[in-house]
Design a protein around this motif. Structure first.
Motif, PDB file in Angstrom:
ATOM      1  N   HIS A  65      -2.901  14.445  11.390  1.00 18.93           N
ATOM      2  CA  HIS A  65      -3.449  15.157  10.395  1.00 18.93           C
ATOM      3  C   HIS A  65      -3.730  14.122   9.388  1.00 18.93           C
ATOM      4  CE1 HIS A  65      -3.645  18.078   7.021  1.00 18.93           C
ATOM      5  NE2 HIS A  65      -3.746  19.047   7.835  1.00 18.93           N
ATOM      6  N   MET A  66      -2.777  13.364   9.052  1.00 17.44           N
ATOM      7  CA  MET A  66      -2.930  12.359   8.207  1.00 17.44           C
ATOM      8  C   MET A  66      -4.184  11.376   8.224  1.00 17.44           C
ATOM      9  SD  MET A  66       1.116  11.377   7.355  1.00 17.44           S
ATOM     10  CE  MET A  66       0.929  10.008   6.176  1.00 17.44           C
ATOM     11  N   ALA A  67      -4.147  10.926   9.424  1.00 19.33           N
ATOM     12  CA  ALA A  67      -5.169   9.966   9.891  1.00 19.33           C
ATOM     13  C   ALA A  67      -6.712  10.741   9.552  1.00 19.33           C
ATOM     14  CB  ALA A  67      -4.856   9.408  11.175  1.00 19.33           C
ATOM     15  N   ARG A  68      -6.783  11.958  10.053  1.00 18.26           N
ATOM     16  CA  ARG A  68      -8.144  12.641   9.821  1.00 18.26           C
ATOM     17  C   ARG A  68      -8.364  12.912   8.367  1.00 18.26           C
ATOM     18  NH1 ARG A  68     -10.022  14.571  14.740  1.00 18.26           N
ATOM     19  NH2 ARG A  68      -8.343  14.290  16.610  1.00 18.26           N
ATOM     20  N   GLU A  69      -7.345  12.952   7.887  1.00 17.65           N
ATOM     21  CA  GLU A  69      -7.736  13.161   6.156  1.00 17.65           C
ATOM     22  C   GLU A  69      -7.993  11.785   5.666  1.00 17.65           C
ATOM     23  OE1 GLU A  69      -5.490  14.102   1.862  1.00 17.65           O
ATOM     24  OE2 GLU A  69      -4.667  15.178   3.784  1.00 17.65           O
ATOM     25  N   ALA A  70      -6.994  10.750   5.928  1.00 12.94           N
ATOM     26  CA  ALA A  70      -7.344   9.218   5.458  1.00 12.94           C
ATOM     27  C   ALA A  70      -8.585   8.645   5.860  1.00 12.94           C
ATOM     28  CB  ALA A  70      -6.036   8.392   5.730  1.00 12.94           C
TER      29      ALA A  70
ATOM     30  N   ARG B 109      -0.051   9.579  -3.065  1.00 17.08           N
ATOM     31  CA  ARG B 109      -1.248  10.109  -2.307  1.00 17.08           C
ATOM     32  C   ARG B 109      -0.649  10.302  -1.008  1.00 17.08           C
ATOM     33  NH1 ARG B 109      -6.302   6.127  -0.677  1.00 17.08           N
ATOM     34  NH2 ARG B 109      -7.344   7.626   0.933  1.00 17.08           N
ATOM     35  N   ILE B 110      -0.044   9.333  -0.344  1.00 11.33           N
ATOM     36  CA  ILE B 110       0.505   9.177   0.943  1.00 11.33           C
ATOM     37  C   ILE B 110       1.368  10.520   1.099  1.00 11.33           C
ATOM     38  CG2 ILE B 110       2.058   8.285   2.683  1.00 11.33           C
ATOM     39  CD1 ILE B 110       0.680   5.659   1.406  1.00 11.33           C
ATOM     40  N   ASP B 111       2.290  10.586   0.138  1.00 14.46           N
ATOM     41  CA  ASP B 111       3.251  12.056   0.185  1.00 14.46           C
ATOM     42  C   ASP B 111       2.258  13.342   0.270  1.00 14.46           C
ATOM     43  OD1 ASP B 111       5.271  10.265   0.198  1.00 14.46           O
ATOM     44  OD2 ASP B 111       6.082  10.752  -1.873  1.00 14.46           O
ATOM     45  N   GLN B 112       1.206  13.401  -0.507  1.00 20.71           N
ATOM     46  CA  GLN B 112       0.495  14.496  -0.530  1.00 20.71           C
ATOM     47  C   GLN B 112      -0.183  14.615   0.808  1.00 20.71           C
ATOM     48  OE1 GLN B 112      -2.076  13.712  -3.949  1.00 20.71           O
ATOM     49  NE2 GLN B 112      -0.513  14.151  -5.531  1.00 20.71           N
ATOM     50  N   MET B 113      -0.729  13.583   1.469  1.00 20.59           N
ATOM     51  CA  MET B 113      -1.299  13.749   2.529  1.00 20.59           C
ATOM     52  C   MET B 113      -0.200  14.191   3.660  1.00 20.59           C
ATOM     53  SD  MET B 113      -3.959  10.570   3.260  1.00 20.59           S
ATOM     54  CE  MET B 113      -2.559   9.549   4.173  1.00 20.59           C
TER      55      MET B 113
ATOM     56  N   GLY C  93       1.178   5.986   6.758  1.00 15.96           N
ATOM     57  CA  GLY C  93       0.170   6.182   5.628  1.00 15.96           C
ATOM     58  C   GLY C  93      -0.284   5.046   4.885  1.00 15.96           C
ATOM     59  N   GLY C  94       0.639   3.927   4.591  1.00 16.09           N
ATOM     60  CA  GLY C  94       0.091   2.805   3.998  1.00 16.09           C
ATOM     61  C   GLY C  94      -0.704   2.154   4.779  1.00 16.09           C
TER      62      GLY C  94
ATOM     63  N   LYS D 228       0.924  -1.138   0.115  1.00  9.32           N
ATOM     64  CA  LYS D 228      -0.006   0.257   0.061  1.00  9.32           C
ATOM     65  C   LYS D 228       0.896   1.125   0.222  1.00  9.32           C
ATOM     66  CE  LYS D 228      -3.978  -0.233  -0.005  1.00  9.32           C
ATOM     67  NZ  LYS D 228      -5.045  -0.247  -0.967  1.00  9.32           N
ATOM     68  N   ALA D 229       1.982   1.272   0.826  1.00 11.37           N
ATOM     69  CA  ALA D 229       2.874   2.244   0.844  1.00 11.37           C
ATOM     70  C   ALA D 229       3.669   2.865  -0.473  1.00 11.37           C
ATOM     71  CB  ALA D 229       3.818   2.248   1.799  1.00 11.37           C
ATOM     72  N   VAL D 230       3.771   1.803  -1.269  1.00 15.83           N
ATOM     73  CA  VAL D 230       4.608   1.710  -2.649  1.00 15.83           C
ATOM     74  C   VAL D 230       3.465   2.304  -3.748  1.00 15.83           C
ATOM     75  CG1 VAL D 230       5.534   0.614  -4.646  1.00 15.83           C
ATOM     76  CG2 VAL D 230       6.210   0.408  -1.871  1.00 15.83           C
ATOM     77  N   ASP D 231       2.142   1.483  -3.654  1.00 19.07           N
ATOM     78  CA  ASP D 231       1.091   1.793  -4.589  1.00 19.07           C
ATOM     79  C   ASP D 231       0.585   3.038  -4.315  1.00 19.07           C
ATOM     80  OD1 ASP D 231       1.448  -0.920  -5.618  1.00 19.07           O
ATOM     81  OD2 ASP D 231      -0.313  -1.922  -4.646  1.00 19.07           O
ATOM     82  N   GLU D 232       0.406   3.632  -3.212  1.00 20.56           N
ATOM     83  CA  GLU D 232      -0.214   4.745  -2.907  1.00 20.56           C
ATOM     84  C   GLU D 232       0.728   5.731  -2.548  1.00 20.56           C
ATOM     85  OE1 GLU D 232      -3.557   5.258  -3.177  1.00 20.56           O
ATOM     86  OE2 GLU D 232      -4.145   3.309  -3.439  1.00 20.56           O
ATOM     87  N   GLN D 233       2.161   5.855  -2.815  1.00 17.93           N
ATOM     88  CA  GLN D 233       2.955   6.765  -2.472  1.00 17.93           C
ATOM     89  C   GLN D 233       2.690   8.069  -2.821  1.00 17.93           C
ATOM     90  OE1 GLN D 233       7.120   5.649  -2.885  1.00 17.93           O
ATOM     91  NE2 GLN D 233       7.786   7.800  -3.320  1.00 17.93           N
TER      92      GLN D 233
END
Length: 157
Positions: free
Chosen positions: A145-150, A75-79, A105-106, A68-73
């Motif tokens: 912050h990331m968790a509240r967005e995701a 998106r995660i970096d933007q968060m 993030g993953g 997930k961390a690699v596939d969604e990198q």
């Protein structure tokens, strides 16, 4: 052999730490995810070194977080960027923290673990890499912050 809940928790914690280390290694060496995951699973999970024995990790969680961390990198970096102050884009932060935010993030995007557990686990990992004791507070704020967005539904009252 049946594992106790405590053993399962330790294995999940170890898998998270290994994911941070593997993502760091991938960035530092330019290796592909499959090779790094194989190396960790074959040579790090449960390995014995002069310094001591490495914990056995939860292979399923490790693989899921890594994939997930690699596939969604992006998106995660933007968060992560949105959680950081404007003058500290993710490209400027230490590669260790970048790997930690990507692994966390993953797991957040994966959505199987409650966000507060993910935050707590990765803040604990950050303590191992902290040089002055301030980093865990920084990590906690960014991950919150990331968790509240995701996963906003997990924070609705």
């Amino acid at each position: 052999m049946t594992l106790s809940n405590n053993q399962k928790r330790r294995m999940k914690s170890a898998a998270r730490l290994y994911a941070v280390q593997a993502l760091f290694q991938m960035e530092a060496s330019g290796q592909m995810v499959e090779g790094v995951m194989r190396e960790f699973e074959d040579h790090r999970f449960g390995a014995t070194y002069e310094e001591g024995e490495m914990a056995e990790g939860d292979v399923d969680l490790f693989r899921a977080v890594m994939d997930k961390a690699v596939d969604e990198q992006a998106r995660i970096d933007q968060m992560t960027d949105r959680a950081l102050v404007a003058k500290w884009p993710i490209a400027r932060i230490d590669p260790t923290w970048r790997a930690l935010f990507r692994a966390a993030g993953g797991e957040l995007v994966l959505g199987e673990t409650p966000p507060k557990v993910v935050i707590s686990e990765f803040v604990a990992i950050s303590e191992a890499f902290s040089s002055d004791g301030k980093e865990p507070k920084f990590v906690n704020a960014v991950l919150d912050h990331m968790a509240r967005e995701a996963r906003p539904e997990a924070f609705a009252s």
